[in-house]
Design a protein around this motif. Structure first.
Motif, PDB file in Angstrom:
ATOM      1  N   ASP A  88       0.764  -1.201  -0.094  1.00 46.49           N
ATOM      2  CA  ASP A  88      -0.255  -0.283   0.386  1.00 46.49           C
ATOM      3  C   ASP A  88       0.991   1.186  -0.274  1.00 46.49           C
ATOM      4  N   LEU A  89       2.083   1.382  -0.072  1.00 45.85           N
ATOM      5  CA  LEU A  89       2.873   2.065  -0.056  1.00 45.85           C
ATOM      6  C   LEU A  89       2.881   3.342  -1.051  1.00 45.85           C
ATOM      7  N   GLU A  90       2.045   4.334  -0.751  1.00 46.27           N
ATOM      8  CA  GLU A  90       2.560   5.593  -1.456  1.00 46.27           C
ATOM      9  C   GLU A  90       4.322   6.632  -1.197  1.00 46.27           C
ATOM     10  N   ILE A  91       3.947   7.067  -2.732  1.00 42.97           N
ATOM     11  CA  ILE A  91       5.257   7.750  -2.728  1.00 42.97           C
ATOM     12  C   ILE A  91       5.315   8.856  -2.627  1.00 42.97           C
ATOM     13  N   THR A  92       6.668   9.209  -1.499  1.00 39.49           N
ATOM     14  CA  THR A  92       5.911  11.387  -1.427  1.00 39.49           C
ATOM     15  C   THR A  92       7.154  12.081  -2.591  1.00 39.49           C
ATOM     16  N   PRO A  93       6.218  13.635  -2.751  1.00 38.66           N
ATOM     17  CA  PRO A  93       7.290  14.700  -3.826  1.00 38.66           C
ATOM     18  C   PRO A  93       8.825  14.030  -3.556  1.00 38.66           C
ATOM     19  N   LYS A  94       8.721  14.013  -2.358  1.00 38.68           N
ATOM     20  CA  LYS A  94      11.070  13.931  -1.440  1.00 38.68           C
ATOM     21  C   LYS A  94      11.024  12.645  -2.036  1.00 38.68           C
ATOM     22  N   GLN A  95      10.311  11.530  -1.602  1.00 37.16           N
ATOM     23  CA  GLN A  95      11.109   9.827  -2.044  1.00 37.16           C
ATOM     24  C   GLN A  95      10.712  10.473  -3.701  1.00 37.16           C
ATOM     25  N   THR A  96       9.964  10.747  -4.687  1.00 43.52           N
ATOM     26  CA  THR A  96      10.714  10.532  -6.216  1.00 43.52           C
ATOM     27  C   THR A  96      11.855  11.315  -6.344  1.00 43.52           C
ATOM     28  N   GLY A  97      11.660  12.200  -5.477  1.00 48.18           N
ATOM     29  CA  GLY A  97      12.924  13.114  -6.074  1.00 48.18           C
ATOM     30  C   GLY A  97      14.654  12.403  -5.631  1.00 48.18           C
ATOM     31  N   GLN A  98      14.241  11.844  -4.772  1.00 47.69           N
ATOM     32  CA  GLN A  98      15.185  10.764  -4.242  1.00 47.69           C
ATOM     33  C   GLN A  98      15.847   9.244  -5.412  1.00 47.69           C
ATOM     34  N   LEU A  99      14.750   8.886  -5.899  1.00 44.50           N
ATOM     35  CA  LEU A  99      14.949   7.881  -6.386  1.00 44.50           C
ATOM     36  C   LEU A  99      15.450   8.144  -8.269  1.00 44.50           C
ATOM     37  N   GLU A 100      14.516   9.032  -8.252  1.00 41.49           N
ATOM     38  CA  GLU A 100      15.462   9.559 -10.157  1.00 41.49           C
ATOM     39  C   GLU A 100      16.288  10.548  -9.544  1.00 41.49           C
ATOM     40  N   GLN A 101      17.147  10.856  -8.451  1.00 38.92           N
ATOM     41  CA  GLN A 101      19.084  11.074  -8.060  1.00 38.92           C
ATOM     42  C   GLN A 101      20.144   9.519  -7.979  1.00 38.92           C
ATOM     43  N   SER A 102      19.287   8.503  -8.118  1.00 41.08           N
ATOM     44  CA  SER A 102      20.056   7.832  -7.396  1.00 41.08           C
ATOM     45  C   SER A 102      20.949   6.861  -8.900  1.00 41.08           C
ATOM     46  N   ASP A 103      21.684   6.252  -8.775  1.00 35.79           N
ATOM     47  CA  ASP A 103      22.420   5.113  -8.973  1.00 35.79           C
ATOM     48  C   ASP A 103      21.989   4.722 -10.495  1.00 35.79           C
ATOM     49  N   LEU A 163       4.592  -5.984  -7.137  1.00 35.45           N
ATOM     50  CA  LEU A 163       4.161  -5.882  -6.094  1.00 35.45           C
ATOM     51  C   LEU A 163       3.811  -4.535  -5.400  1.00 35.45           C
ATOM     52  N   GLN A 164       4.559  -3.188  -5.777  1.00 35.96           N
ATOM     53  CA  GLN A 164       3.787  -1.824  -5.208  1.00 35.96           C
ATOM     54  C   GLN A 164       3.997  -1.020  -6.659  1.00 35.96           C
ATOM     55  N   PRO A 165       2.336  -1.048  -7.093  1.00 38.19           N
ATOM     56  CA  PRO A 165       1.959  -0.136  -8.062  1.00 38.19           C
ATOM     57  C   PRO A 165       2.385   1.246  -8.102  1.00 38.19           C
ATOM     58  N   ALA A 166       2.757   2.018  -6.570  1.00 34.43           N
ATOM     59  CA  ALA A 166       3.133   3.272  -7.361  1.00 34.43           C
ATOM     60  C   ALA A 166       4.944   3.283  -7.354  1.00 34.43           C
ATOM     61  N   VAL A 167       5.423   2.487  -6.823  1.00 30.14           N
ATOM     62  CA  VAL A 167       6.715   2.055  -7.347  1.00 30.14           C
ATOM     63  C   VAL A 167       6.912   2.045  -8.873  1.00 30.14           C
ATOM     64  N   ASP A 168       6.112   1.546  -8.916  1.00 29.24           N
ATOM     65  CA  ASP A 168       5.832   0.931 -10.667  1.00 29.24           C
ATOM     66  C   ASP A 168       6.054   2.259 -11.140  1.00 29.24           C
ATOM     67  N   LYS A 169       5.153   3.189 -11.402  1.00 33.79           N
ATOM     68  CA  LYS A 169       5.235   4.383 -11.688  1.00 33.79           C
ATOM     69  C   LYS A 169       6.086   5.718 -11.698  1.00 33.79           C
ATOM     70  N   ALA A 170       7.054   5.191 -10.257  1.00 40.19           N
ATOM     71  CA  ALA A 170       7.565   6.204 -10.359  1.00 40.19           C
ATOM     72  C   ALA A 170       8.859   5.141 -10.956  1.00 40.19           C
TER      73      ALA A 170
END
Length: 321
Positions: free
Chosen positions: A75-90, A98-105
């Motif tokens: 049921d995880l919902e990703i915050t805008p901050k987490q989205t930014g961290q995700l986009e800046q990862s190597d 498993l996690q629709p919100a993660v798949d989309k991000a």
């Protein structure tokens, strides 16, 4: 005379440009999660992916996770901050389905090195029983299942988890070739430990009085299939949902027929449903942890400790000889 006027304009401009370049580089390294120490920044979706990254990457990686302790991964919902961290990862390590919100991000992230654990092994469809690939006894099946109802809980099978580990190791080698030898070594060590865990489960569950276990969360299809067991989920799409009267009656009959002694619930969720069924059937309750996260309620500090606790609890419930 002002001393600053003695600095040639071209030199001053060059110094400013150099400083800006250095600042940009520093900011980029930090944003990628690697920081000033130069480690590879890995963003994991939830604990089983985080564990692989930490075990294989060790000192060469800086691992973060999107699913914090105590949060239900499905049921995880990703915050805008987490989205930014995700986009800046190597590197991003997740399990599609498993996690629709993660798949989309992840799809929108633009990260170069993306590792989907579901693509590193073969996913299967599991129903309430480990040997039954239908969906009998579960309205809507289990929550969080991926495309075409395929079961994403691959980490609960040490053999499949080892297959994923090999793929993650290869991905880290590609993302950070300078430390490829270390990643290969660490992957080999982890796979060896998973092979040993597989042997423990085979030996520990090879001879039991019963082969059937009842659980509130139907996450153990791969584990059941690997070791010749039958998983029976209580009801519904939610491990905390109330079983229907018909399902309760069915499980009561099943418990008597298959010599079932125990109803399992998970450490991070309510045991209400398990206790309701146990009270009506005269069964005991115990923990069978789907290992979607580690908390102070977990029966162990890491993947291996919790899996061995699961083995011990299964042996006790199934009457291991």
């Amino acid at each position: 005379m002002n001393a600053r006027r003695l600095i040639p304009a071209a030199a001053l401009a060059g110094a400013v440009a150099l400083a800006a370049t250095a600042l940009t580089a520093c900011s980029g390294a930090s944003a990628a999660g690697g920081g000033k120490d130069g480690r590879l920044g890995v963003m994991s979706s939830f604990y089983p992916m985080q564990f692989l990254a930490e075990q294989i990457g060790k000192d060469h990686v800086k691992v973060a996770t999107l699913t914090k302790t105590g949060v239900e991964p499905h049921d995880l919902e990703i915050t805008p901050k987490q989205t930014g961290q995700l986009e800046q990862s190597d590197v991003v390590l997740y399990l599609k389905g498993l996690q629709p919100a993660v798949d989309k991000a992840v799809t929108q992230s633009g990260v170069k090195h993306v590792v989907d654990a579901a693509a590193l092994t073969e996913l299967e469809v599991h129903g309430s029983s480990g040997h039954d690939h239908g969906h009998e006894g579960e309205e809507g099946h289990d929550h969080g299942h991926g495309e075409a109802g395929k079961d994403p809980h691959i980490w609960l099978d040490p053999v499949k988890y080892a297959e994923v580990a090999k793929g993650v190791g290869a991905a880290l080698e590609k993302a950070d070739p300078g430390h490829a030898a270390d990643y290969r070594k660490n992957t080999g060590e982890l796979v060896g430990k998973l092979d040993a865990l597989d042997a423990e489960f085979k030996g520990g569950l090879g001879n039991t009085a019963s082969r059937t276990f009842i659980t509130t969360h139907s996450a153990f299809g791969y584990l059941a299939e690997r070791y010749g067991l039958d998983q029976e989920g209580i009801s519904g799409v939610d491990p905390e949902s109330e079983p229907s009267p018909a399902r309760m009656k069915e499980l009561q009959a099943l418990a008597q027929k298959e010599n079932v002694s125990t109803v399992f619930f998970e450490a991070l969720a309510s045991d209400k449903t398990a206790r309701t069924l146990a009270a009506d059937t005269g069964l005991k309750t115990d923990v069978l942890d789907p290992l979607e996260g580690i908390s102070d309620k977990s029966q162990g500090a890491d993947y291996f400790e919790v899996m061995r606790s699961n083995l011990k609890n299964l042996q006790k419930a199934l009457g291991s000889k």
